[in-house]
Write a protein that holds these residues in place. Sequence first.
Motif, PDB file in Angstrom:
ATOM      1  N   GLY A 131       1.225  -1.174  -0.225  1.00  0.00           N
ATOM      2  CA  GLY A 131       0.121   0.030  -0.048  1.00  0.00           C
ATOM      3  C   GLY A 131       0.911   1.431  -0.225  1.00  0.00           C
ATOM      4  N   ASP A 132       0.329   1.913  -0.113  1.00  0.00           N
ATOM      5  CA  ASP A 132       1.387   3.697  -0.708  1.00  0.00           C
ATOM      6  C   ASP A 132       0.088   4.258   0.670  1.00  0.00           C
ATOM      7  OD1 ASP A 132       2.123   5.585  -0.625  1.00  0.00           O
ATOM      8  OD2 ASP A 132       2.232   5.550  -3.090  1.00  0.00           O
ATOM      9  N   GLU A 133       0.292   5.219   2.043  1.00  0.00           N
ATOM     10  CA  GLU A 133       0.069   5.994   2.559  1.00  0.00           C
ATOM     11  C   GLU A 133      -0.412   6.449   2.077  1.00  0.00           C
ATOM     12  OE1 GLU A 133       1.469   5.279   6.088  1.00  0.00           O
ATOM     13  OE2 GLU A 133       1.229   3.973   6.872  1.00  0.00           O
ATOM     14  N   SER A 134       0.930   8.136   1.333  1.00  0.00           N
ATOM     15  CA  SER A 134       0.139   8.927   0.190  1.00  0.00           C
ATOM     16  C   SER A 134      -0.212   9.329  -0.419  1.00  0.00           C
ATOM     17  CB  SER A 134       1.930   9.639  -0.418  1.00  0.00           C
ATOM     18  OG  SER A 134       2.104   8.314  -1.296  1.00  0.00           O
ATOM     19  N   SER A 135      -0.830   8.301  -0.922  1.00  0.00           N
ATOM     20  CA  SER A 135      -2.284   8.054  -2.438  1.00  0.00           C
ATOM     21  C   SER A 135      -3.354   8.216  -1.675  1.00  0.00           C
ATOM     22  CB  SER A 135      -2.142   7.458  -3.460  1.00  0.00           C
ATOM     23  OG  SER A 135      -1.156   5.781  -2.939  1.00  0.00           O
ATOM     24  N   GLY A 136      -3.024   6.864  -0.181  1.00  0.00           N
ATOM     25  CA  GLY A 136      -4.899   6.250  -0.122  1.00  0.00           C
ATOM     26  C   GLY A 136      -4.623   4.961  -0.194  1.00  0.00           C
ATOM     27  N   TYR A 137      -3.796   4.308  -1.458  1.00  0.00           N
ATOM     28  CA  TYR A 137      -4.374   3.108  -1.663  1.00  0.00           C
ATOM     29  C   TYR A 137      -3.673   2.225  -0.784  1.00  0.00           C
ATOM     30  CZ  TYR A 137      -2.818  -0.973  -4.842  1.00  0.00           C
ATOM     31  OH  TYR A 137      -2.758  -2.540  -5.113  1.00  0.00           O
ATOM     32  N   ALA A 138      -4.651   1.042  -0.470  1.00  0.00           N
ATOM     33  CA  ALA A 138      -4.639  -0.143   0.531  1.00  0.00           C
ATOM     34  C   ALA A 138      -3.343  -0.796   0.238  1.00  0.00           C
ATOM     35  CB  ALA A 138      -6.138  -0.899   0.799  1.00  0.00           C
ATOM     36  N   GLY A 139      -3.470  -1.072  -0.935  1.00  0.00           N
ATOM     37  CA  GLY A 139      -2.765  -3.040  -1.488  1.00  0.00           C
ATOM     38  C   GLY A 139      -3.266  -3.578  -1.440  1.00  0.00           C
ATOM     39  N   GLY A 140      -2.622  -5.127  -1.708  1.00  0.00           N
ATOM     40  CA  GLY A 140      -3.200  -6.012  -1.459  1.00  0.00           C
ATOM     41  C   GLY A 140      -2.895  -7.366  -2.489  1.00  0.00           C
ATOM     42  N   LYS A 141      -3.542  -8.196  -2.279  1.00  0.00           N
ATOM     43  CA  LYS A 141      -2.863  -9.955  -2.673  1.00  0.00           C
ATOM     44  C   LYS A 141      -3.085  -9.590  -4.745  1.00  0.00           C
ATOM     45  CE  LYS A 141      -3.709 -14.359  -3.323  1.00  0.00           C
ATOM     46  NZ  LYS A 141      -4.465 -15.623  -3.241  1.00  0.00           N
TER      47      LYS A 141
ATOM     48  N   SER B 134      -6.984  -6.298 -14.558  1.00  0.00           N
ATOM     49  CA  SER B 134      -7.911  -4.994 -15.249  1.00  0.00           C
ATOM     50  C   SER B 134      -8.859  -5.202 -14.065  1.00  0.00           C
ATOM     51  CB  SER B 134      -8.393  -4.785 -16.494  1.00  0.00           C
ATOM     52  OG  SER B 134      -8.903  -6.099 -16.765  1.00  0.00           O
ATOM     53  N   LEU B 135      -8.693  -5.651 -13.018  1.00  0.00           N
ATOM     54  CA  LEU B 135      -9.980  -5.669 -12.533  1.00  0.00           C
ATOM     55  C   LEU B 135     -10.300  -4.958 -11.754  1.00  0.00           C
ATOM     56  CD1 LEU B 135      -9.111  -8.771 -12.173  1.00  0.00           C
ATOM     57  CD2 LEU B 135     -10.834  -9.591 -10.059  1.00  0.00           C
ATOM     58  N   THR B 136     -12.365  -3.950 -11.669  1.00  0.00           N
ATOM     59  CA  THR B 136     -12.122  -3.172 -10.745  1.00  0.00           C
ATOM     60  C   THR B 136     -11.938  -3.277  -9.405  1.00  0.00           C
ATOM     61  OG1 THR B 136     -14.311  -2.932 -11.070  1.00  0.00           O
ATOM     62  CG2 THR B 136     -13.231  -1.660 -12.913  1.00  0.00           C
ATOM     63  N   GLU B 137     -12.360  -2.403  -8.013  1.00  0.00           N
ATOM     64  CA  GLU B 137     -12.579  -2.380  -6.822  1.00  0.00           C
ATOM     65  C   GLU B 137     -14.580  -3.496  -6.390  1.00  0.00           C
ATOM     66  OE1 GLU B 137     -12.580  -0.351  -3.134  1.00  0.00           O
ATOM     67  OE2 GLU B 137     -12.262   1.457  -4.973  1.00  0.00           O
ATOM     68  N   ALA B 138     -14.836  -2.955  -7.638  1.00  0.00           N
ATOM     69  CA  ALA B 138     -16.495  -3.478  -7.551  1.00  0.00           C
ATOM     70  C   ALA B 138     -16.082  -5.366  -7.872  1.00  0.00           C
ATOM     71  CB  ALA B 138     -17.167  -2.637  -8.705  1.00  0.00           C
ATOM     72  N   GLU B 139     -14.934  -5.546  -8.712  1.00  0.00           N
ATOM     73  CA  GLU B 139     -14.827  -6.745  -9.312  1.00  0.00           C
ATOM     74  C   GLU B 139     -13.904  -7.861  -8.550  1.00  0.00           C
ATOM     75  OE1 GLU B 139     -15.441  -5.790 -14.137  1.00  0.00           O
ATOM     76  OE2 GLU B 139     -13.981  -5.737 -13.012  1.00  0.00           O
ATOM     77  N   LEU B 140     -13.593  -6.824  -7.491  1.00  0.00           N
ATOM     78  CA  LEU B 140     -12.518  -8.008  -6.555  1.00  0.00           C
ATOM     79  C   LEU B 140     -13.210  -9.043  -5.849  1.00  0.00           C
ATOM     80  CD1 LEU B 140     -10.193  -5.603  -5.140  1.00  0.00           C
ATOM     81  CD2 LEU B 140      -9.633  -6.387  -6.759  1.00  0.00           C
TER      82      LEU B 140
ATOM     83  N   PRO C 149     -12.193  -8.085  -0.082  1.00  0.00           N
ATOM     84  CA  PRO C 149     -11.562  -6.659  -0.155  1.00  0.00           C
ATOM     85  C   PRO C 149     -10.039  -6.540   0.411  1.00  0.00           C
ATOM     86  CG  PRO C 149     -13.677  -6.928   0.890  1.00  0.00           C
ATOM     87  CD  PRO C 149     -12.830  -7.995   0.589  1.00  0.00           C
ATOM     88  N   THR C 150      -9.336  -7.691   0.119  1.00  0.00           N
ATOM     89  CA  THR C 150      -7.866  -7.698   0.401  1.00  0.00           C
ATOM     90  C   THR C 150      -7.315  -8.204  -0.389  1.00  0.00           C
ATOM     91  OG1 THR C 150      -8.429 -10.275   1.647  1.00  0.00           O
ATOM     92  CG2 THR C 150      -7.998  -8.835   3.038  1.00  0.00           C
ATOM     93  N   ALA C 151      -7.969  -7.817  -1.509  1.00  0.00           N
ATOM     94  CA  ALA C 151      -7.285  -8.200  -3.196  1.00  0.00           C
ATOM     95  C   ALA C 151      -7.315  -6.556  -4.044  1.00  0.00           C
ATOM     96  CB  ALA C 151      -7.935  -8.975  -4.305  1.00  0.00           C
TER      97      ALA C 151
END
Length: 284
Positions: free
Chosen positions: A131-141, A167-173, A176-178
């Motif tokens: 993850g990247d705290e500066s951008s708010g990206y949580a990271g994941g598998k 190319s999965l979107t957030e809704a397609e994961l 939540p940890t992916a």
Amino acid sequence: MWENLDRPPLDGRALTRALVDGPRGSWSRVDVVARTGSTNADLLAVADTAADRTALIADVQDAGRGRHSRSFTAPARSQVIVSALVKLPGVPPGSVGWLPLLTGVAVVDVLRTVAEVDAVLKWPNDVLVRGDESSGYAGGKVAGILVEVASTHPVVTAVSGVGINVSLTEAELPVPTATSLQLAGAAVIDRGTVVRAFLRAMGSALDEWRESGWDTAPIAELYRSRCDTLGRRVRVTMPGDTELVGVATDIDEHGRVVIVPESGDTSPVAVSAGDVTHLRALDA
């Protein structure tokens, strides 16, 4: 014509030219199918007759399997789904377990150099993006690996399967940890480029392993340097639902993760199989 213009099918002829016929070709055969149940299962079914370094790639996989036969699905052409059948003449039986770790190193290196994401390994067979705290990206598998042994005689034959979320979107994961390469802001999300780079990296890694006389020490060093599990407080759920909480300190000469328990007998424990959860300092 495919329905999603942002997710075109893979070009099997182009991959064959690059990986089989071209000057950098190191694969015997590369096939692309529009749909299958499981690329691993398909190669295991022909393991006795297939040539060493046969790769099968699917645009859609309906019955994909992870560890412990866990199923997973994803939208069509949103992942790199590739299985590679390899034959390892002369490999010591105890060293076959290093194949998934070698595969993981190849995946991480491709995602770092080609996709330009901060990929790391989670023991034993997951690939994460930090993850990247500066951008708010949580990271994941972002990827998983499943290696299955087809036979051990007369030659060890195994199938190494890889699934990379592209190319999965957030809704397609699926959970939540992916995450996916697209969500991670990857420089490249073209599936053809990613799978071509992975198979080249895998071929080179296999060449080096064979030329070393199947020495696992170099693989261990490469794995350790890319493994985000080491140095972390973790929970390991082992077969039989036995749990071990402690700090992961090493990957030993057999590819096992070494845990120093935080309570009870604090002697190091080498774990050969289990599900690892990375814990924060105050997690129970």
